[in-house]
Design a protein around this motif. Structure first.
Motif, PDB file in Angstrom:
ATOM      1  N   GLU A  49       0.787  -1.176   0.021  1.00 32.84           N
ATOM      2  CA  GLU A  49      -0.065   0.057   0.055  1.00 32.84           C
ATOM      3  C   GLU A  49       0.991   1.275  -0.045  1.00 32.84           C
ATOM      4  OE1 GLU A  49      -2.643   1.401   3.401  1.00 32.84           O
ATOM      5  OE2 GLU A  49      -4.114   1.066   1.834  1.00 32.84           O
ATOM      6  N   ALA A  67      -2.988   4.575  -0.328  1.00 34.44           N
ATOM      7  CA  ALA A  67      -3.450   4.925   1.430  1.00 34.44           C
ATOM      8  C   ALA A  67      -4.530   6.130   1.185  1.00 34.44           C
ATOM      9  CB  ALA A  67      -2.519   5.164   2.327  1.00 34.44           C
ATOM     10  N   ARG A 113      -7.714   5.127  -0.619  1.00 38.90           N
ATOM     11  CA  ARG A 113      -8.552   4.386   0.348  1.00 38.90           C
ATOM     12  C   ARG A 113      -9.173   5.337   1.271  1.00 38.90           C
ATOM     13  NH1 ARG A 113      -7.398   1.732   5.037  1.00 38.90           N
ATOM     14  NH2 ARG A 113      -5.127   2.118   4.872  1.00 38.90           N
ATOM     15  N   THR A 130      -9.271   0.857  -4.934  1.00 37.98           N
ATOM     16  CA  THR A 130      -7.605   0.862  -5.320  1.00 37.98           C
ATOM     17  C   THR A 130      -7.237  -0.778  -5.504  1.00 37.98           C
ATOM     18  OG1 THR A 130      -7.246   0.211  -2.855  1.00 37.98           O
ATOM     19  CG2 THR A 130      -7.262   2.624  -3.391  1.00 37.98           C
ATOM     20  N   ASP A 144      -3.547  -2.778  -5.724  1.00 38.22           N
ATOM     21  CA  ASP A 144      -2.025  -2.791  -5.709  1.00 38.22           C
ATOM     22  C   ASP A 144      -1.426  -3.146  -6.973  1.00 38.22           C
ATOM     23  OD1 ASP A 144      -1.152  -5.396  -5.338  1.00 38.22           O
ATOM     24  OD2 ASP A 144      -2.190  -5.067  -3.353  1.00 38.22           O
TER      25      ASP A 144
END
Ligand code: ATR
Length: 277
Positions: free
Chosen positions: A223, A228, A231, A237, A239
């Motif tokens: 993250e 972050a 979110r 989101t 990754d």
């Protein structure tokens, strides 16, 4: 039958996670094969390519700093490699060495996995204009996104990509990010900034619409500060680890004859490796 052999070549190569990914699949599917990391210095790369056949390799991956040399050194290239200008996957076909690029495929497959329907979410803002950005732009174009905004610290590099990839792409300097995000449905970071926390080029997900999806090619940490912030803003989101896992799929299928699956189990294995370092 003889063992099927493949490799990943880079310089340095010790930290490559590709042997773990392919090793997991070889064991899982009970395939008599090997996949190993080989450190090849730039001055030796041409000779390395020329000796692949006699060394019994079916093919392999190439990574930094050899992707452009591989592009120039193969006999034939697939469409993605030509568009992206770099080769990350090698295989023999019809007696000659082919080079392909699976990074764009991996990028799109990761979003398909974790944000189905993502390709309907244009316009897209792409941060960065290096090699990784080229793979992402190729994938976005292939998936029909008509408004791709490339933002880069060095405007000239973004302009070069806009010229190369055509009408769907526009180039912007770092100062334009805020304005570009206001109606964007996708935000993609292709720079290494997440790793270093450097903010020369920063994009604040607070300025995105509610339906926007944010993804980062950086996967260490999993993250990133960008993810972050997205979110916290309540956005979807994704990754970057899934891109690494998915880009490995086409190569494995070519060398070992079976299309492997990207599973939660494989992801856990690589997450443990990242967290253990
Ligand atoms: P890759 O193949 O990973 O994309 P690259 O070709 O070296 O690597 O590209 C790195 C990208 O990250 C570029 O877009 C670069 O911006 P510049 O073209 O202006 O150099 C971007 N980048 C790297 N460090 C940066 C920083 N500190 N601030 C802003 N952008 C940065």
């Amino acid at each position: 039958m003889a063992e099927k052999k493949a490799f990943v070549a880079g310089h340095p190569i010790a930290h490559s996670r590709s042997p773990k990914i392919h090793g997991h699949w070889l064991a899982k599917y009970g395939i008599e094969g090997s996949y190993r990391a080989i450190d090849v210095a730039p001055a030796e790369f041409a000779a390395f390519l020329a000796s692949l056949g006699e060394n019994g390799f079916r093919g392999g991956n190439v990574t930094i700093p050899h992707k452009e040399a591989a592009f120039a050194g193969v006999a034939r290239r697939d469409h993605a490699a030509d568009e992206i200008g770099a080769v990350n996957t090698l295989w023999f076909e019809d007696g000659v060495l082919w080079g392909g690029n699976t990074d764009g495929y991996g990028f799109a497959a990761n979003l398909d996995d974790h944000a189905p329907g993502w390709a309907a979410n244009g316009p897209a803002v792409v941060l960065g204009a290096g090699g990784a950005s080229r793979a992402v732009i190729h994938a976005l174009k292939e998936r029909g996104i008509k408004d791709i905004r490339v933002v880069n610290r060095t405007l000239a590099r973004a302009q070069e990509l806009a010229r190369h990839f055509g009408a769907a792409i526009t180039a912007h300097g770092a100062g334009a990010v805020g304005e570009l995000l206001a109606d964007a449905g996708l935000l993609i970071n292709t720079t290494s900034l997440g790793m270093h926390g450097d903010a020369t080029l920063s994009a604040d997900p607070a300025g995105l619409p509610d339906h926007a999806i944010v993804t980062d090619l950086v996967y260490v940490p999993l993250e990133t500060p960008l993810l972050a912030a997205a979110r916290t803003r309540g956005l979807k989101t994704v990754d970057g680890l899934g891109m690494l896992l998915h880009q490995a799929v086409p190569g494995f299928e070519r060398w070992f004859g079976r299309k492997p699956e990207v599973t939660p189990e494989l992801r856990r294995l690589i997450v443990a490796d990242i967290e253990g370092q």
